[in-house]
Design an enzyme around this catalytic site. Sequence first.
Site, short mmCIF file in Angstrom:
data_model
loop_
_atom_site.label_atom_id
_atom_site.label_comp_id
_atom_site.label_asym_id
_atom_site.label_seq_id
_atom_site.Cartn_x
_atom_site.Cartn_y
_atom_site.Cartn_z
N SER A 43 0.92 -1.18 -0.18
CA SER A 43 0.17 -0.13 -0.21
C SER A 43 0.83 1.18 0.09
CB SER A 43 -0.90 -0.09 1.31
OG SER A 43 -1.75 -1.18 1.12
N ASP A 61 10.39 4.92 -9.74
CA ASP A 61 9.96 5.40 -11.08
C ASP A 61 10.63 6.68 -11.60
OD1 ASP A 61 8.46 3.03 -11.08
OD2 ASP A 61 6.52 3.87 -11.50
N LYS A 84 -1.05 -3.98 -3.20
CA LYS A 84 -2.32 -3.50 -2.88
C LYS A 84 -2.24 -2.20 -3.66
CE LYS A 84 -5.65 -2.32 0.57
NZ LYS A 84 -5.76 -0.73 0.51
#
Length: 477
Positions: A319, A330, A344
């Site tokens: 999460s 990223d 999740k």
Amino acid sequence: MKRNSIPSLCLTLLLILTAIPAFSTGTLEQVVASPVNMTQQVVTDDRISTDIQSIERLYRYVDSIYYEDVDKEKVFEGLASAMIASLGDRYSFYIPPSEAGDYEEGNIGIYGGIGTYLNKPSPEFMDPKDPSSYMITIITPFPGSPAQRAGLMAGDLISHIDGEKVDDLTSSEASKKLRGEPNTEVTITVYRNGSSFDLTLKREKISTPTVEGEVIDGDIGYIILYEYTPQTGVQLQKKVTELTKKQIKGLIIDERNNSGGAVDGALQSANIFLPAGKTLVTIQGKKGTNNDQRYISTGTQSFPEDIPIVILTNGGSASSSEIFAAALHDNDRATLIGTKTFGKGIVQDVFKFGEGFAQITTAHYYTPDNKNIHGLGIEPDILVEGIELKDEQIPAYEQLMNDKVIANFAKEHPDFTVENIRLFAEQNKDRGIDSDILSILMRNEYYSKIPYDKRPLGDLVFDTQLKRGVDFLRTGK
């Protein structure tokens, strides 16, 4: 070493992002949204109006003809629970007033228990073919807790508590059975990869950790993020500032077994390491609502750009911890080492409803590379498997724990040394348990004898994933 600021990101996003509701064996990592006054909501759906009117007529009719007085509080709780359960979403549920105290107590983070975040789906979602739908799933044990010292791992299932099946229990009911006064015992039946075994654990006073850090291996900063709260960004900033003053050459951020928490805590934390204008996460809610938002770094970066960062992940990283890891990864700011994360990729609103609480899934989130990781997780850049007990070793492990072999060895060899740990592994090598597992179990036992604020934070002898992180920062490969 002490165990233990970035300006607060002005977010209206007050969501929870957790793998689990964690009541008695952990806090429910959350930010409770502003209380919703349900009577002020404008109903525009004719079907909803018609259904509510029908329910009211049924309710009044039952109240008028039922042969005993109707318990209206119980009816209210039943209606609220049934409505949310009908969504068929294991992450959406109603917490009645009778359980609200435990819910809020869990948020304080201090309780008597075995020390683990857990997930227990509602009985409505029971699937006989899927044990995780009716057993308790351990998301992560707390460091130094009875659960961790006993070798419980992320992904383990609990089928019984003190001999009672947990199938028909709610999350709160199951958690209450694990909770209790410190120094009392609880026996759990652990289900792991098709095999079951019993463990008897002594409850302790558990305090939920958040952020810790120190310098390891001379000049490498090491920070553990246990969970995300609205204060995590401030705490992390303080720890980062302390470490950079010590001229560190690299930083390892350990998110292993971090089951999530407050979204704004994760975003505040990411801002420490990223310059302005970088995408942190995109939230996409129901079409036609205002839940679609893209969150951009605010320009409050304070960590030097020339210091490389490694993030350690595993199957217990879920999460909000996945949001943080993806934000740095990223944007080419961190290298991920370890194993794939939990996966999740949905978010929930939590709000006060009556005297209880409701939690509702409201959106998916997407990483800066526009990936929906729900059910998939994030793959590491460098795969380093964790140390796990093999199925065929479970009977030997159960015998080891029941015979209190570890505790007895610690009494005979009270000094916490690498030599003693290796001696224990050597003496018990014929039990059918890998040496690495024996070493970690013994190390954990020694940790438990040390005051929490005196325990070493990093283990560069037996923690293979942490060692690989240090090697990467040293060599760049």
